[in-house]
Design an enzyme around this catalytic site. Structure first.
Site, PDB file in Angstrom:
ATOM      1  N   ASP A   1      -9.296   5.071  -2.097  1.00  0.00           N
ATOM      2  CA  ASP A   1      -8.189   5.567  -2.910  1.00  0.00           C
ATOM      3  C   ASP A   1      -8.766   6.211  -4.167  1.00  0.00           C
ATOM      4  OD1 ASP A   1      -9.031   3.439  -4.476  1.00  0.00           O
ATOM      5  OD2 ASP A   1      -7.059   2.468  -4.592  1.00  0.00           O
TER       6      ASP A   1
ATOM      7  N   TYR B   1      -5.596   6.539   4.985  1.00  0.00           N
ATOM      8  CA  TYR B   1      -5.832   5.538   3.947  1.00  0.00           C
ATOM      9  C   TYR B   1      -5.099   4.237   4.256  1.00  0.00           C
ATOM     10  CZ  TYR B   1      -5.309   2.715  -0.142  1.00  0.00           C
ATOM     11  OH  TYR B   1      -5.283   1.623  -0.975  1.00  0.00           O
TER      12      TYR B   1
ATOM     13  N   GLU C   1       0.824  -1.207   0.000  1.00  0.00           N
ATOM     14  CA  GLU C   1       0.000   0.000   0.000  1.00  0.00           C
ATOM     15  C   GLU C   1       0.860   1.260   0.000  1.00  0.00           C
ATOM     16  OE1 GLU C   1      -3.041   0.309  -0.615  1.00  0.00           O
ATOM     17  OE2 GLU C   1      -3.695  -1.770  -0.461  1.00  0.00           O
TER      18      GLU C   1
END
Length: 349
Positions: free
Chosen positions: A147, A129, A46
């Site tokens: 996202d 996030y 990520e």
């Protein structure tokens, strides 16, 4: 936004069924129905994917997990090693944050990632996030993972007329309507896959979309216009000079850039300041300098032209001297371009 609303439950059901049949095979992802992916791999992927694409990030992910198989291995690595391995992934502050987080997990959590969104968010360098993504994908916690792909899907499903970035709070709220305790990790990845492979930025494949019947953007006849965009300001252009110094052993001079600022903490070639006007290019040493042309590079917030200057000099203690190929592999892309432009092996006959 139209008065009608998409059917949330129907979208969830159809999209999860689509994901079961069409989930992408990614090196950091567990197969559908398999045990969840190790949190270290989710977190690492990520962070890498925040500013690049899956094809570009994949070889870096393989290299990192081969060299540092666990978060504790990464935590024990030298800063310069990690910075060098990160070169080409952009935003080098993220590499420093990566190390800070790995060391916190290793030192404060016994090498085990915390399993809640709140605890993950407390780790250094972990934003909203990433915390949501790791909590959802690695631990199957109900978290709202939003996202760019998810923003685009929401903007189209609900035909959101407000342009981004102003629309982002509303897009995040809309995404939260779909978050439940039922397969939250799969749901997050299903939305990402839909945005990446079907609900693409340009030429969305609406004819193959499992939730097209519920898409208000498609109902307008022009789904690709969503999300609406605010016109971007022109990207400023800067100029500078990069200096390629070669010693009598054919090594190139490099230096560690200041921790703060662009490419902070990375290896670099000596350079002038990068200015919007004509730069003041004071050479770092006296030498018979030759101009080898220029290279162009685009950063997120500005573009850059670097004039490449080359010279043969005696090695001194002010720089670190590296073999050409080793330097090329360790330098950020903009400096590797300058090194290639210098055509070092052929410069001095």
């Amino acid at each position: 936004m139209p008065d009608v609303s998409p059917d949330i439950d129907l979208i969830r059901s159809r999209l999860l069924a689509w994901y079961d049949a069409h989930a992408r095979s990614l090196p950091w992802r567990a197969a559908v129905g398999a045990p969840r992916t190790e949190p270290y791999r989710v977190w690492l992927s990520e962070v890498m994917l925040q500013q690049t694409t899956v094809p570009h990030a994949t070889p870096y992910f393989h290299a990192f997990t081969t060299r540092w198989p666990t978060v504790s291995d990464l935590a024990a690595a030298e800063d310069a090693e990690v910075m060098g391995a990160w070169a080409g992934l952009g935003y080098y502050a993220r590499a420093r944050n990566l190390l800070a987080c790995a060391r916190a997990v290793a030192g404060e959590h016994g090498g085990v990632f915390p399993d809640t969104e709140a605890a993950l968010l407390a780790l250094p360098g972990v934003g909203a996030y990433t915390a949501a993504a790791v909590a959802s994908i690695a631990f199957d916690r109900a978290a709202n993972v939003v996202d760019g792909n998810v923003e685009r899907v929401m903007a189209r499903l609900f035909a959101v007329e407000t342009p981004v970035p102003a629309a982002r709070p509303e897009l995040k709220r809309l995404a939260s309507l779909f978050v439940t305790d039922e397969r939250p990790g799969d749901w997050a990845q299903a939305l990402m896959d839909l945005g990446a492979t079907v609900c693409r930025p340009k030429s969305p494949s609406c004819g193959t979309c499992s939730v097209a019947s519920e898409c208000l953007g498609l109902a307008t006849g022009d789904p690709a216009r969503f999300p609406m965009k605010t016109k971007k300001a022109d990207r400023p252009h800067r100029r500078g000079a990069a200096y390629v110094l070669i010693d009598d052993q054919g090594r190139v001079a490099v230096e560690t850039r200041p921790e703060k600022g662009l490419l902070g903490g990375m290896l670099g070639l000596p350079t002038s300041d990068w200015a919007t006007g004509e730069p003041i290019a004071a050479a770092p040493v006296e030498a018979d300098w030759r101009e080898a042309g220029a290279v162009e590079h685009v950063f997120t917030h500005f573009s850059l032209t670097l004039t490449v200057m080359t010279a043969r000099v005696d090695a001194d203690g002010d720089y670190r001297w590296m073999p050409i190929e080793a330097a090329r592999a360790a330098l950020p892309t903009v400096f590797a371009k300058a090194l290639d432009r210098a055509s070092v092996p052929d410069l001095f006959g």
